[in-house]
Structures are given as C-alpha cells and as structure tokens.
Design an enzyme around this catalytic site. Structure first.
Site, PDB file in Angstrom:
ATOM      1  N   CYS A  41     -11.759  -7.567  14.587  1.00 51.13           N
ATOM      2  CA  CYS A  41     -10.606  -7.799  13.791  1.00 51.13           C
ATOM      3  C   CYS A  41     -10.859  -7.141  12.462  1.00 51.13           C
ATOM      4  CB  CYS A  41     -10.536  -9.447  13.570  1.00 51.13           C
ATOM      5  SG  CYS A  41      -9.332  -9.716  12.591  1.00 51.13           S
ATOM      6  N   ARG A 100      -9.400  -7.686  10.041  1.00 47.78           N
ATOM      7  CA  ARG A 100      -9.008  -8.837   8.915  1.00 47.78           C
ATOM      8  C   ARG A 100     -10.081 -10.107   9.251  1.00 47.78           C
ATOM      9  NH1 ARG A 100      -3.550  -7.933   9.185  1.00 47.78           N
ATOM     10  NH2 ARG A 100      -3.663  -5.943   8.408  1.00 47.78           N
ATOM     11  N   ARG A 125       7.295  -0.049   2.023  1.00 48.02           N
ATOM     12  CA  ARG A 125       6.877  -0.958   2.926  1.00 48.02           C
ATOM     13  C   ARG A 125       5.832  -1.762   2.487  1.00 48.02           C
ATOM     14  NH1 ARG A 125       5.749   3.854   4.315  1.00 48.02           N
ATOM     15  NH2 ARG A 125       4.202   4.208   5.508  1.00 48.02           N
ATOM     16  N   ASP A 172      -7.641   4.695   9.751  1.00 49.45           N
ATOM     17  CA  ASP A 172      -7.121   3.905   8.526  1.00 49.45           C
ATOM     18  C   ASP A 172      -8.236   3.953   7.579  1.00 49.45           C
ATOM     19  OD1 ASP A 172      -5.471   2.388   6.802  1.00 49.45           O
ATOM     20  OD2 ASP A 172      -5.120   0.689   8.273  1.00 49.45           O
ATOM     21  N   CYS A 209      -4.468 -17.185  15.131  1.00 51.16           N
ATOM     22  CA  CYS A 209      -4.258 -16.377  16.222  1.00 51.16           C
ATOM     23  C   CYS A 209      -4.384 -16.861  17.731  1.00 51.16           C
ATOM     24  CB  CYS A 209      -5.138 -15.087  16.210  1.00 51.16           C
ATOM     25  SG  CYS A 209      -4.824 -13.900  15.007  1.00 51.16           S
ATOM     26  N   ARG A 249       0.798  -1.143   0.185  1.00 53.41           N
ATOM     27  CA  ARG A 249      -0.168  -0.119   0.030  1.00 53.41           C
ATOM     28  C   ARG A 249       0.912   1.335   0.001  1.00 53.41           C
ATOM     29  NH1 ARG A 249      -1.630   4.004  -0.242  1.00 53.41           N
ATOM     30  NH2 ARG A 249      -3.454   5.031   0.344  1.00 53.41           N
ATOM     31  N   TYR A 250       2.230   1.322   0.656  1.00 49.60           N
ATOM     32  CA  TYR A 250       2.869   2.309   0.840  1.00 49.60           C
ATOM     33  C   TYR A 250       4.062   2.096  -0.027  1.00 49.60           C
ATOM     34  CZ  TYR A 250      -0.255   3.304   4.767  1.00 49.60           C
ATOM     35  OH  TYR A 250      -1.340   3.325   5.505  1.00 49.60           O
ATOM     36  N   CYS A 300      -9.877 -11.103  18.346  1.00 50.32           N
ATOM     37  CA  CYS A 300     -10.656  -9.926  18.880  1.00 50.32           C
ATOM     38  C   CYS A 300     -11.856  -9.811  18.231  1.00 50.32           C
ATOM     39  CB  CYS A 300      -9.545  -8.920  18.493  1.00 50.32           C
ATOM     40  SG  CYS A 300      -7.883  -8.987  18.972  1.00 50.32           S
ATOM     41  N   LYS A 344      -3.307   4.927   6.351  1.00 49.35           N
ATOM     42  CA  LYS A 344      -3.382   5.493   7.576  1.00 49.35           C
ATOM     43  C   LYS A 344      -3.412   6.899   7.664  1.00 49.35           C
ATOM     44  CE  LYS A 344      -1.474   1.456   9.865  1.00 49.35           C
ATOM     45  NZ  LYS A 344      -1.012   0.586   8.519  1.00 49.35           N
ATOM     46  N   ASP A 381     -12.185   0.148  12.617  1.00 45.91           N
ATOM     47  CA  ASP A 381     -12.260   0.016  11.264  1.00 45.91           C
ATOM     48  C   ASP A 381     -13.894  -0.417  11.036  1.00 45.91           C
ATOM     49  OD1 ASP A 381      -9.842   0.834  10.436  1.00 45.91           O
ATOM     50  OD2 ASP A 381      -9.265  -1.441  10.596  1.00 45.91           O
TER      51      ASP A 381
HETATM   52  C1  PLP Z   1      -0.258  -0.081   8.782  1.00 51.18           C
HETATM   53  C2  PLP Z   1       0.408  -0.649   7.577  1.00 51.18           C
HETATM   54  C3  PLP Z   1       1.881  -0.614   7.181  1.00 51.18           C
HETATM   55  C4  PLP Z   1       2.798   0.030   8.368  1.00 51.18           C
HETATM   56  O1  PLP Z   1       2.354   1.283   8.301  1.00 51.18           O
HETATM   57  P1  PLP Z   1       3.298   2.275   9.290  1.00 51.18           P
HETATM   58  O2  PLP Z   1       2.810   3.435   9.396  1.00 51.18           O
HETATM   59  O3  PLP Z   1       4.646   2.350   8.599  1.00 51.18           O
HETATM   60  O4  PLP Z   1       3.401   1.570  10.545  1.00 51.18           O
HETATM   61  C5  PLP Z   1       2.219  -1.162   6.172  1.00 51.18           C
HETATM   62  N1  PLP Z   1       1.475  -1.584   4.994  1.00 51.18           N
HETATM   63  C6  PLP Z   1       0.000  -1.700   5.307  1.00 51.18           C
HETATM   64  C7  PLP Z   1      -0.803  -2.347   4.138  1.00 51.18           C
HETATM   65  C8  PLP Z   1      -0.271  -1.298   6.705  1.00 51.18           C
HETATM   66  O5  PLP Z   1      -1.800  -1.321   6.689  1.00 51.18           O
END
Ligand code: PLP
Length: 449
Positions: A136, A138, A120, A334, A129, A116-117, A133, A341, A297
C-alpha cells in the site's frame, strides 16, 4: 456470459456458510481473516508468514473470506497470497524507502486533500479498506481507524474545493470509499455535486475485487444519481477475475460508470509479459479498460515486491501492438518526492530531420513519416475554450508554447552568481529574449502571410 472460464471459489473452511451470509458484504467484512489462528484454519501459513503476523507494528492485515478463497492453499508463491498475506520480507528495510514517498502530505492544503495537479484533486475519505495490500502506497495512514478523517476535515476539504475553481475533477480514494456506510458516501457525492465547477467525480476502489458482493443494485442505483462518475478498480493478476468480479463490473457498467484498472507491477505477482497480457485481455472482457500500470512505490514493507524499471518497459514492449490498444495500460512511475506520475515507455521514435521522422513498430519494422513542409498551426491556436490556467504550472508544454524559455532549479541564479560583483559585462537585458510569446509569433505569422 457465454463460454465463461469463471467459477465461484470458496475455501473448504467456508463450505457450510449459507449463501445468504457468503453473499452479504457485511458478513464478509465482519469475518475477515487477520490472526494466526484464523489463517491456519483457512490457509496453512509458512514460517515466514507466521513470523510476520506476530511482529509488532506490522501494517494492518485483513482479508475477506471471498478474497482469501481465491488463493491456492498449496502454493506458497500464489500471486494473490503475495499481495495480501504478509511475510517476514516485509519487515526488511531497503535503501530509498520512505514513509510518504509521493510527498502527498506536503501537497495537502487541508488534511486529506492532495492538490498535486492543476485541475484535479485526490480526496481521501477514509483510511479503511475491505482488505489490505501489502505494498500500500498510503500505509502511513491506511488501516489505522484513528487516522481517519473527521467531519470537520471533510468540511475543510469541501470549503477548499468551493474556493478553488480550477478543480474540475475530484478523485475519491483513501482507504476505499466503497467501504464507507452508504449514507456517508452518498453525502460526500451529493455535497461535491453542489459545487458547479466540479465536472467529474472518480472513485478509486478495490472493493469490486476484495468484496464484489458490496456492488449491489442499491449501491449502483445510488451512484448513478451522481453522474458523470468514473471508477478505477485495482486488479493485478488474472486469478482475481472471478465470476463475482465479472458480475460486479457488469452492474457498474450498466449503471453507466466507465471502469478503468490501475495495476501495480509486483515481483512474483505479475512481473511477466504473459501474465500481463492475460490480465489486460481478461479485463477488457469484463469491460474494464486497463488505465495505469504503476511501478511499485518506495514504501515501507514493499521492498521484496519491487522490480527494476526495465521489467515494466519490457512488459509494455510486449503489449503495445501485440494486443488490442484498448487492453494496453500506461506504465507510470509516481515520482518520489512528489514529482507526480511520469509515463515511461519503450522508444518508437528513432530519429528525425527537419521534415522526416524515423519510427519503428512493435515488430521492429523501421519506417519513415514525411512531415508537411507548409504547416501553420493557426486554427487550433485560436481556440480559447474554458481553460482555467494556474500560473506556474504550464511545465514543459509552457516551454513549447513560448510562455517560458527555461525551467531552472531553485537557487540556480544565486549559485551561478558565485557571490560575484555586479560589473560592466553584466547587463540583465542580455539574457532576456528579444522576441518570445504568442503575441510575437502571431505578428510574425501575419507578416509572413
Ligand atoms: C493519481 C493522482 C491523480 C489523478 O491522476 P490522473 O493521471 O489524472 O489519473 C490526482 N491527484 C493525485 C495526487 C494523484 O496521485
């Protein structure tokens, strides 16, 4: 640990379980509570809970004997109970509810890998798990053993990572990576470590909270072979901070793993500034840095646990300045639809002019900060570093940096063209900026100095 308020707790039902069993994570996992009869022996159920437990297609229920023992059996509103014991409220749909509210599956180039980012990825390594929760995010896949990821999918995830060099941070989640068989978890870590551009690996886990006995010396000895490794745990209420959790976080931090906490803001659990202040201060005490506080969420079954966003802002107002900065998490929504986020906070910047900003602090003290009048951002701009840019994701910062002049909604141009004709007043050069971009800026600066 001196003057510790922590005590070990065991529901009376488990009084005769020998310590070797109680402290064995395999025993805890195979004795999890999930049926009405099992619950009734340990924790008498309310009518609403009984109704939920007999509903068809209820999101999976499982609670470790350790975690259920933290619940006060006489309090139907116990904050731990609300997190893990289903009630009939869970069966009630609400407006805006979605199966995959974060659109994670749409952001998955291969199954179980959410990219998504820019730099990372989130890597889902299991659907299981230690306990589940009720809110959840997911729940569409979690708890369902048949939805778990295959070896072939794991190889596809690795293959994607190997050919995607901008990924420098891999976040292992699920499900909970720490319920995997130790050999499998180690294989995942070592295979990731073979990829040179992956700088850090993170684990998101609630195992230290649900099953602290899983955090054995053998586990931490294995984990610390794969540094730099970070971990986020998930504690929502101070009642979850037991002696056992404190011992588990101690073992993890001694193994050099920095710990963060991701809490979820939940109605009737922690939607109160005094509870939150106690939570974050107790976390810092066990050397866990509060990282995020998430708005709940828009996920099925979580309607009754949601709060207005204003509650989160009010809580942040009551934390920042009132307690150690280390104890203050960041409040995050989110974004539904896969917006990612988004931090939300009270406003501290009240006004500004060309050389002065007006700010307020947590006490309501209003002050000004006089800005420099001769600032030239030359030196920082020259730093090239190891940036691995990904086109199209420079975002709002790209506007500031002069890479783009605007961000347009999709089909913006077509819509505003109104199906019109190309005519004498429409010259595309008119809306191209005359000077934009860093090259231009440097020229101007050079001629100015
Ligand atoms: C939360 C999340 C991350 C990590 O986000 P950070 O703000 O760097 O902690 C990475 N990928 C996805 C899809 C996420 O939901």
């Amino acid at each position: 640990m001196s003057n510790t308020p922590f005590t070990s707790k065991r529901a009376p039902y488990y009084a005769d379980v020998p310590d070797e069993k109680w402290n064995n994570w395999r025993w805890q996992l195979s004795n999890r509570i999930n049926t009405v009869d099992e619950f009734e022996a340990v924790l008498p159920l309310t009518a609403s809970e009984r109704k939920a437990l007999s509903a068809s297609n209820l999101f999976r229920v499982d609670i470790t004997p350790y975690f259920i023992s933290l619940i006060d059996p006489d309090d139907p509103h116990d904050p731990i109970r609300r997190q893990v014991v289903p009630t009939a409220a869970e069966l009630v749909p609400f407006t805006a509810m979605m199966e995959d509210s974060l659109a994670e599956d749409r952001h998955s180039p291969v199954p179980g890998l959410v990219h998504r980012y820019p730099d990372r990825v989130l890597m889902l390594v299991t659907t299981q798990c230690a306990s589940y929760c009720r809110y959840c995010t997911r729940s569409r896949i979690v708890g369902d053993p048949s939805a778990t990821f295959s070896r072939a999918e794991f190889e596809m995830q690795l293959e994607y990572l190997r050919r995607t060099p901008q990924v420098r941070d891999v976040l292992l989640s699920g499900g909970d990576p720490l319920v995997l068989a130790p050999k499998i978890l180690e294989e995942i870590l070592s295979r990731l470590r073979e990829i040179p551009h992956i700088e850090i690996v993170r684990i998101g886990s609630r195992v230290p909270v649900f099953l602290p006995m899983r955090v054995t010396d053998e586990l931490t000895a294995m984990l610390q072979k794969y540094h730099p490794l970070w971990m986020n745990i998930h504690v929502n209420h101070p009642n979850e901070i037991s002696l056992e959790l404190a011992q588990a976080t101690d073992r993890l931090t001694r193994a050099g793993i920095p710990l963060g906490n991701q809490a979820v803001l939940l109605a009737g659990v922690n939607d109160n500034v005094d509870i939150q202040r106690e939570l974050v201060q107790q976390l810092v005490r066990i050397r866990v840095r509060p990282y995020y506080l998430y708005q709940c969420d828009l996920v099925e079954g979580a309607g009754h646990l949601r709060t207005p966003v204003g509650k989160g802002i009010e809580i942040m107002e009551g934390l920042r300045g009132h307690t150690s900065g280390y104890a203050v998490h960041q409040y995050i929504i989110d974004a539904p639809g896969g917006g990612g986020k988004i931090p939300v906070s009270p406003n501290y910047l009240l006004s500004y002019s060309d050389h002065k900003v007006v700010l307020r602090n947590y006490e309501g003290f209003i002050t000004t900060y006089e800005e420099p009048e001769d600032y030239h951002p030359r030196d920082a701009a020259k730093f090239k570093g190891t940036k691995r840019p990904e086109p199209g994701q420079s975002g709002v910062h790209g506007l500031l940096a002069g890479e783009e002049m605007f961000i347009k909604p999709q089909n913006f141009d077509e819509l505003h063209d109104r199906g019109g004709i190309q005519h004498r007043l429409k010259d595309a050069r008119k809306w191209v900026p005359l000077g934009i971009g860093s090259g231009e800026k440097e020229d101007q600066e050079q001629s100015a100095s």
